[in-house]
Design an enzyme around this catalytic site. Structure first.
Site, PDB file in Angstrom:
ATOM      1  N   ARG A 242       0.853  -1.184   0.000  1.00 13.31           N
ATOM      2  CA  ARG A 242       0.000   0.000   0.000  1.00 13.31           C
ATOM      3  C   ARG A 242       0.892   1.238   0.000  1.00 13.31           C
ATOM      4  O   ARG A 242       1.961   1.241   0.617  1.00 13.31           O
ATOM      5  CB  ARG A 242      -0.926   0.002   1.217  1.00 13.31           C
ATOM      6  N   ARG A 336      -1.245  -2.715  -6.847  1.00 10.18           N
ATOM      7  CA  ARG A 336      -1.637  -3.939  -6.135  1.00 10.18           C
ATOM      8  C   ARG A 336      -2.587  -4.775  -6.995  1.00 10.18           C
ATOM      9  O   ARG A 336      -2.452  -5.997  -7.077  1.00 10.18           O
ATOM     10  CB  ARG A 336      -2.305  -3.581  -4.808  1.00 10.18           C
ATOM     11  N   TYR A 370      -7.178 -21.744  10.538  1.00  8.60           N
ATOM     12  CA  TYR A 370      -6.285 -22.807  10.097  1.00  8.60           C
ATOM     13  C   TYR A 370      -5.230 -22.316   9.097  1.00  8.60           C
ATOM     14  O   TYR A 370      -4.208 -22.958   8.913  1.00  8.60           O
ATOM     15  CB  TYR A 370      -7.093 -23.945   9.457  1.00  8.60           C
TER      16      TYR A 370
END
Length: 401
Positions: A242, A336, A370
């Protein structure tokens, strides 16, 4: 030169307003009517503002300086001193602290204590300020959904649909804080779900095809402005962080020997530490930058006026405009989107590795619990491949022209 009591007492009024400077933004205003006011001149949200301290001699020179220093501390926290004064005044006027204004002030103080980013605090303060004229003096537990909606409508009718949506969310936070502290029983914003016009989603402008992106990279290489700005744009393309993360980067975060950039949690949008593998091309740019900015302080991109502050958040987009690219074509944040699109389309890298390198947080709570893998080795290879791919697109664009 700082003022003295003797200077202040001997100062004569003129035909027009006279401003005597004590330094650090503190001024004594002397009106033609012989009244004397202490004022603190400052900038907030890119606007020049004046903070009213008091009347001389009721407020002496020492007290005025102390008030100025307190106002500066608020600015350092990302808060507007003038609006903070209004919030505090309302809170103290109501000893039980049950007006909306009192709760809003407590809420903002809580966010400050939690060390929220200055930009976040400024945005919260600005949004709450929209509601203060209508809701500030009202008891928070007496505010109805209709009253809150009326405030939101004043924003919505100006076409600012996204601002209205964000204001509703912030007001909800204040009401929930009031509930948690046993000063309200319900959140009236809940009843307003679906009542506001949904804002149109605007994607950041970006190139997703190789040829135009390669042309952009060549244009950046030939940028004729500050070399630091050119290097910053090149690093944005290679690292796709960013723009705020790059603007505020500190040399202490870089290990060029290990080719790693470690960004601390406090500077990340999601408040999680983030590591960026540095391709050889990125390391070379950083070494060039260090030779240019050596001795100017810890920031990679210090501002022109002060080495203690980074360059403006508009610097990167302004440079792109100078290169001839309109805001509808490309933006600093768009690097990005470009990298994300091309990395995923290559089919060479797992979606998880790409998302982790973008510092995105998994939205699914179960999956996030997870998905703790860092994918570091894959990300190192991926970033090296991406830097090489950028070189290829740049060269292909040059041969095409």
């Amino acid at each position: 030169m700082p003022l003295t009591e003797l200077q202040i007492r001997n100062a004569k009024p003129g035909e027009k307003l006279i401003k005597l400077s004590d330094g650090g933004g503190l001024q004594l205003w002397i009106t033609p009517e012989k009244k004397r006011y202490w004022r603190y001149a400052y900038r907030f949200d890119c606007k020049q503002k004046v903070y009213a301290i008091g009347v001389y001699p009721d407020v002496g020179l020492k007290a005025a300086r102390e008030a100025r220093d307190k106002a500066k501390q608020l600015l350092a926290q990302g808060r507007d001193p003038t609006l903070a004064k209004k919030l505090c005044k309302a809170a103290s006027a109501n000893s039980s602290g049950t007006t909306f204004q009192a709760l809003a002030d407590e809420f903002l103080q809580k966010k400050t204590t939690e060390r929220k980013a200055r930009k976040t605090l400024a945005k919260l303060q600005w949004l709450i300020g929209i509601a203060l004229p209508s809701m500030g003096s009202r008891q928070i537990d007496e505010l109805s959904p209709r009253e809150v909606l009326a405030v939101l409508r004043t924003v919505e009718v100006r076409g600012q649909h996204e601002t209205a949506r964000r204001l509703r969310a912030v007001l909800s936070e204040v009401f929930r804080y009031a509930i948690a502290t046993d000063r309200a029983e319900s959140d009236p914003t809940i009843a307003l779900k679906g009542a506001l016009i949904a804002p149109k989603v605007r994607h950041r402008a970006a190139f997703v095809d190789a040829q135009p992106f390669g042309t952009l990279l060549r244009a950046i290489d030939g940028y004729q402005g500050q070399p630091e700005t050119r290097i910053a744009l090149q690093l944005l393309a290679l690292t796709f962080v960013r723009s705020g993360e790059l603007r505020n980067a500190d040399w202490n975060e870089f290990d060029l020997e290990k080719a790693v950039w470690s960004i601390p949690p406090g500077r990340m949008k999601m408040k999680r530490a983030h590591r960026v593998p540095l391709a050889p091309q990125a390391v070379a740019l950083l070494e060039e930058l260090r030779s240019i900015s050596l001795g100017r302080g810890p920031l990679l991109f210090p501002g022109q006026r002060s080495a203690e502050r980074p360059i403006s958040e508009n610097t990167f987009n302004a440079a792109l405009r100078r290169l001839g690219y309109g805001k509808e074509e490309v933006s600093a944040h768009g690097f990005r989107a470009t990298a994300c699109s091309m990395l995923n389309e290559s089919g060479l890298w797992s979606v998880d590795a790409v998302e982790r390198q973008l510092a995105h947080v998994e939205s699914n709570n179960v999956r996030r619990a997870y998905a703790r893998a860092d994918y570091w080795d894959e990300r190192v290879r991926m970033m090296a491949w991406w830097a090489k791919r950028c070189d290829e697109m740049r060269s292909a664009s040059g041969s095409a022209t």
